[in-house]
Design an enzyme around this catalytic site. Structure first.
Site, mmCIF file in Angstrom:
data_model
loop_
_atom_site.group_PDB
_atom_site.id
_atom_site.type_symbol
_atom_site.label_atom_id
_atom_site.label_comp_id
_atom_site.label_asym_id
_atom_site.label_seq_id
_atom_site.Cartn_x
_atom_site.Cartn_y
_atom_site.Cartn_z
ATOM 1 N N GLY A 216 8.596 0.689 6.100
ATOM 2 C CA GLY A 216 8.993 1.479 7.268
ATOM 3 C C GLY A 216 7.827 1.599 8.218
ATOM 4 O O GLY A 216 6.669 1.445 7.827
ATOM 5 N N THR B 256 -0.641 9.818 2.444
ATOM 6 C CA THR B 256 -0.817 8.362 2.568
ATOM 7 C C THR B 256 -1.592 8.061 3.856
ATOM 8 O O THR B 256 -1.904 8.973 4.628
ATOM 9 C CB THR B 256 0.531 7.624 2.695
ATOM 10 O OG1 THR B 256 1.166 8.047 3.903
ATOM 11 C CG2 THR B 256 1.448 7.877 1.513
ATOM 12 N N ARG C 251 0.847 -1.205 0.000
ATOM 13 C CA ARG C 251 0.000 0.000 0.000
ATOM 14 C C ARG C 251 0.878 1.249 0.000
ATOM 15 O O ARG C 251 2.114 1.154 0.004
ATOM 16 C CB ARG C 251 -0.895 0.000 1.236
ATOM 17 C CG ARG C 251 -0.099 0.146 2.525
ATOM 18 C CD ARG C 251 -0.987 0.240 3.742
ATOM 19 N NE ARG C 251 -0.255 0.891 4.835
ATOM 20 C CZ ARG C 251 -0.667 0.966 6.076
ATOM 21 N NH1 ARG C 251 -1.816 0.418 6.401
ATOM 22 N NH2 ARG C 251 0.037 1.579 6.990
ATOM 23 N N GLY C 252 0.228 2.382 -0.006
ATOM 24 C CA GLY C 252 0.921 3.667 0.165
ATOM 25 C C GLY C 252 2.003 3.902 -0.877
ATOM 26 O O GLY C 252 1.853 3.592 -2.070
ATOM 27 N N TYR D 24 12.313 7.148 14.961
ATOM 28 C CA TYR D 24 12.120 7.220 13.502
ATOM 29 C C TYR D 24 13.209 8.075 12.858
ATOM 30 O O TYR D 24 13.821 7.678 11.855
ATOM 31 C CB TYR D 24 10.732 7.817 13.237
ATOM 32 C CG TYR D 24 10.316 7.885 11.791
ATOM 33 C CD1 TYR D 24 9.918 6.746 11.097
ATOM 34 C CD2 TYR D 24 10.286 9.111 11.126
ATOM 35 C CE1 TYR D 24 9.508 6.821 9.769
ATOM 36 C CE2 TYR D 24 9.872 9.195 9.803
ATOM 37 C CZ TYR D 24 9.481 8.045 9.132
ATOM 38 O OH TYR D 24 9.079 8.131 7.820
ATOM 39 N N ASP E 63 8.342 -10.750 6.899
ATOM 40 C CA ASP E 63 8.623 -9.603 7.766
ATOM 41 C C ASP E 63 10.124 -9.334 7.630
ATOM 42 O O ASP E 63 10.940 -10.190 7.977
ATOM 43 C CB ASP E 63 8.248 -9.989 9.207
ATOM 44 C CG ASP E 63 8.590 -8.893 10.205
ATOM 45 O OD1 ASP E 63 9.372 -7.970 9.856
ATOM 46 O OD2 ASP E 63 8.075 -8.962 11.335
ATOM 47 N N LYS F 209 15.963 6.997 10.106
ATOM 48 C CA LYS F 209 15.970 7.599 8.766
ATOM 49 C C LYS F 209 17.268 8.370 8.505
ATOM 50 O O LYS F 209 17.712 8.478 7.347
ATOM 51 C CB LYS F 209 14.743 8.495 8.581
ATOM 52 C CG LYS F 209 13.418 7.726 8.602
ATOM 53 C CD LYS F 209 13.314 6.720 7.456
ATOM 54 C CE LYS F 209 11.964 6.053 7.373
ATOM 55 N NZ LYS F 209 11.857 5.100 6.266
ATOM 56 N N ASN G 122 12.548 15.329 14.589
ATOM 57 C CA ASN G 122 11.130 15.675 14.749
ATOM 58 C C ASN G 122 10.680 15.310 16.151
ATOM 59 O O ASN G 122 11.063 14.262 16.676
ATOM 60 C CB ASN G 122 10.286 14.916 13.711
ATOM 61 C CG ASN G 122 8.943 15.580 13.489
ATOM 62 O OD1 ASN G 122 8.715 16.713 13.926
ATOM 63 N ND2 ASN G 122 8.059 14.891 12.797
HETATM 64 N N1 LIG Z 1 3.945 9.141 4.095
HETATM 65 C C1 LIG Z 1 4.867 10.073 4.290
HETATM 66 O O1 LIG Z 1 4.578 11.275 4.330
HETATM 67 C C2 LIG Z 1 6.319 9.676 4.438
HETATM 68 C C3 LIG Z 1 7.241 10.683 4.651
HETATM 69 C C4 LIG Z 1 8.589 10.350 4.775
HETATM 70 C C5 LIG Z 1 8.975 9.038 4.670
HETATM 71 N N2 LIG Z 1 8.058 8.068 4.480
HETATM 72 C C6 LIG Z 1 8.555 6.689 4.373
HETATM 73 O O2 LIG Z 1 8.047 6.096 3.196
HETATM 74 C C7 LIG Z 1 7.902 4.688 3.398
HETATM 75 C C8 LIG Z 1 6.491 4.273 3.040
HETATM 76 O O3 LIG Z 1 5.589 5.044 3.818
HETATM 77 P P1 LIG Z 1 3.997 4.958 3.661
HETATM 78 O O4 LIG Z 1 3.463 6.280 4.053
HETATM 79 O O5 LIG Z 1 3.627 4.375 2.362
HETATM 80 O O6 LIG Z 1 3.686 3.927 4.853
HETATM 81 P P2 LIG Z 1 2.553 2.836 5.003
HETATM 82 O O7 LIG Z 1 2.468 2.554 6.455
HETATM 83 O O8 LIG Z 1 1.309 3.255 4.287
HETATM 84 O O9 LIG Z 1 3.175 1.579 4.232
HETATM 85 C C9 LIG Z 1 4.306 0.889 4.714
HETATM 86 C C10 LIG Z 1 4.285 -0.532 4.196
HETATM 87 O O10 LIG Z 1 5.431 -1.205 4.747
HETATM 88 C C11 LIG Z 1 5.001 -2.467 5.225
HETATM 89 N N3 LIG Z 1 5.860 -2.922 6.315
HETATM 90 C C12 LIG Z 1 5.956 -2.371 7.554
HETATM 91 N N4 LIG Z 1 6.803 -3.115 8.310
HETATM 92 C C13 LIG Z 1 7.235 -4.134 7.527
HETATM 93 C C14 LIG Z 1 8.094 -5.225 7.763
HETATM 94 N N5 LIG Z 1 8.664 -5.425 8.954
HETATM 95 N N6 LIG Z 1 8.319 -6.086 6.740
HETATM 96 C C15 LIG Z 1 7.753 -5.896 5.526
HETATM 97 N N7 LIG Z 1 6.897 -4.882 5.268
HETATM 98 C C16 LIG Z 1 6.652 -4.015 6.262
HETATM 99 C C17 LIG Z 1 3.584 -2.223 5.709
HETATM 100 O O11 LIG Z 1 2.840 -3.412 5.848
HETATM 101 C C18 LIG Z 1 3.047 -1.295 4.641
HETATM 102 O O12 LIG Z 1 2.486 -2.005 3.563
HETATM 103 C C19 LIG Z 1 8.266 4.420 4.844
HETATM 104 O O13 LIG Z 1 9.617 4.013 4.925
HETATM 105 C C20 LIG Z 1 8.093 5.775 5.489
HETATM 106 O O14 LIG Z 1 8.886 5.917 6.641
HETATM 107 C C21 LIG Z 1 6.739 8.354 4.363
#
Ligand SMILES: NC(=O)c1ccc[n+]([C@@H]2O[C@H](COP(=O)([O-])OP(=O)(O)OC[C@H]3O[C@@H](n4cnc5c(N)ncnc54)[C@H](O)[C@@H]3O)[C@@H](O)[C@H]2O)c1
Length: 477
Positions: free
Chosen positions: A320, A418, A240-241, A383, A292, A387, A377
């Site tokens: 993440g 997201t 997702r996302g 986190y 995982d 990062k 932050n």
């Molecule tokens: N959304 C934002 O604004 C944002 C900003 C900066 C960084 N990020 C980074 O972008 C990445 C994706 O973020 P997102 O918003 O799509 O998050 P999200 O939570 O929507 O999706 C994360 C996905 O990672 C999977 N996941 C989590 N732990 C896992 C594990 N141990 N093994 C395998 N899969 C695992 C989850 O099941 C999920 O499908 C992350 O690393 C997040 O830190 C997001």
């Protein structure tokens, strides 16, 4: 998640309300869309003394179907080069205030590679003073310079370093969805892939960035719409996302995607992978790995699955998690799990993929960091530590991996729409959305497109970079 304010201010009524009471007026960013030309329009060219990149520039702009006009700072040297390549070019005429928008240019490109002294920076003033009002909405500003450390004298180094302040300020002044970025180009570097990205709607949310391009020979794709054809890409967190968007964009660019997610997300992962098959049936089935990444046996499981399909060309560490609390209130488990999933697991997986040559020579590793990893932050010590570590990996591994032709880079998203950011309380969410030069959050596809550019064979000269996908967020800037 929907940005209702963006929709409101882009309605006739909302626009007039926002104008009359001085509210921010974010532009609906022009993104790549099926059936819409990626490139076109006019590029205005400016330059300091002795520009060095006019030859590759005219070749590229011509192949993109863009016409050019030269500002007086570049006129004498640009026109002969354009003529030599059979390209029509003319003189740039500054747009008079109030002139209709149809005379606007799509891109301003300034070749600053010949600047060796701060007094020569005046040429930037001349060009941008004359040209900034001519840029179309969602237009592009690109400044081409040298990596300061490649300069022969302290004065040249100083002048080249100055370009960062100029480029970033232009991004803050331009508004209207216009991005501004600086390329620091080693002599002899191939910049086609990177210029294509920065001039394209694919880089809609990338602004205020400095990208270093080294002179490693790059392979030009035979089809620029399918630069990843024949490549296999692992995307973690693909259910997702942002991860699902990365899977979609990499498949759209021709890659066979191997999506990975945790067992709890298996249904969503299967749906993501089936959607790829439906959208690009000629590529056949994409592969799903349910694991995982933090499990002790994950590296071996992943390596075995990847070897079974013949190894891998691109690894995107996107999975993440967040477990936010101030440090005094944070449980040990929250600290440990975030560091493990977001950082240590990636180290373990990469180590094995590299040791066993599962990642092919010439491969790409792309980490997903965050602006929290740059700025820190409140409530995110775990986190932000993880990062920032992703950035440390990029910096520490770029040189050792060079001998194998493997590049390692990171993207650092800002506020992206997201499920993760939908959980942020409303006030903080609105602040996160608006505190950037685009006055809006980015979309998962913006991160995905940036990753696809870094993953391309044309990006062989980009390693050790961290590219923020944050609309030039004020946070950590
Ligand atoms: N959304 C934002 O604004 C944002 C900003 C900066 C960084 N990020 C980074 O972008 C990445 C994706 O973020 P997102 O918003 O799509 O998050 P999200 O939570 O929507 O999706 C994360 C996905 O990672 C999977 N996941 C989590 N732990 C896992 C594990 N141990 N093994 C395998 N899969 C695992 C989850 O099941 C999920 O499908 C992350 O690393 C997040 O830190 C997001």
């Amino acid at each position: 998640m929907k940005d209702r304010y963006l929709d409101f201010v882009n309605s006739p009524f909302g626009a007039s309300v926002a104008r009359s009471i001085g509210l921010p007026q974010p532009e609906v960013l022009r993104r790549q869309a099926q059936g819409r030309a990626e490139f076109g329009g006019i590029a205005a060219i400016g330059a300091g003394p002795s520009p060095t990149l006019f030859e590759p520039l005219i070749t590229l702009l011509t192949s993109l179907g863009m016409t050019t006009v030269a500002h007086e700072s570049a006129l004498v040297s640009w026109l002969p080069v354009a003529a030599k390549h059979g390209a029509m070019s003319g003189r740039f005429e500054p747009r008079s205030p109030g002139a209709p928008p149809n005379d606007r240019v799509q891109a301003l490109i300034f070749d600053a590679t010949g600047i060796t002294d701060s007094t020569q920076l005046h040429a930037l003033y001349g060009f941008f003073h004359d040209a900034i009002r001519s840029v179309a909405k969602s237009g592009r500003i690109v400044v081409l310079g040298l990596p300061p450390q490649f300069c022969a004298s302290p004065r040249a180094w100083t002048a080249q370093r100055s370009l960062e302040g100029m480029t970033r300020s232009l991004g803050k002044e331009a508004r209207g969805g216009i991005s501004s970025n600086l390329l620091q180009i080693e002599p002899g570097a191939d910049i086609e892939g990177t210029l294509r990205f920065l001039l394209s709607p694919r880089s809609a949310y990338v602004s205020g960035q400095v990208v270093h391009v080294d002179a490693t020979p790059a392979t030009q794709p035979t089809d620029w719409n399918q630069p990843l054809a024949g490549k296999r890409a692992l995307v973690t967190g693909a259910a997702r996302g942002i991860g699902a968007a990365i899977a979609q964009v990499l498949a759209d660019r021709g890659a066979h995607v191997i999506g990975l997610d945790v067992p709890q997300a298996q249904d969503a992962l299967d749906q993501t992978m089936l959607a790829l098959e439906d959208a690009w049936p000629s590529q056949g089935a994409h592969t799903a790995i349910v694991a995982d990444i933090a499990a002790p046996d994950a590296p071996a499981t992943i390596a075995a699955a990847l070897l079974a399909v013949g190894g891998i060309d691109i690894v995107v560490h996107n999975a993440g998690i967040t477990r936010d609390k101030t440090i005094a209130k944070m449980t040990e488990a929250a600290w440990d799990s975030v560091i493990d999933v977001n950082l240590s697991a990636q180290e373990r997986i990469d180590d094995l993929l590299l040791d066993q040559n599962v990642l092919h020579a010439g491969g790409r590793i792309i980490g997903v960091s965050s602006i929290s990893g740059i700025a820190g932050n409140l409530g995110q010590t775990n986190y932000a530590t993880s990062k920032a570590g992703v950035i440390g990996r990029v910096q520490s591994m770029a040189e050792p991996l060079r001998a194998r032709g493997i590049t390692i880079n990171a993207v650092a998203p800002g506020f992206i729409e997201t499920q993760m950011t939908a959980r942020i309380p409303l006030g903080l969410r609105e602040a996160g959305r608006r505190m950037n030069s685009m006055s809006q959050g980015g979309q998962p596809v913006d991160v995905a497109e940036t990753i696809a550019w870094l993953a391309s064979p044309a990006s062989a000269g980009i390693t050790g970079n961290v590219v923020r996908v944050c609309g030039q967020s004020l946070i950590g800037a």
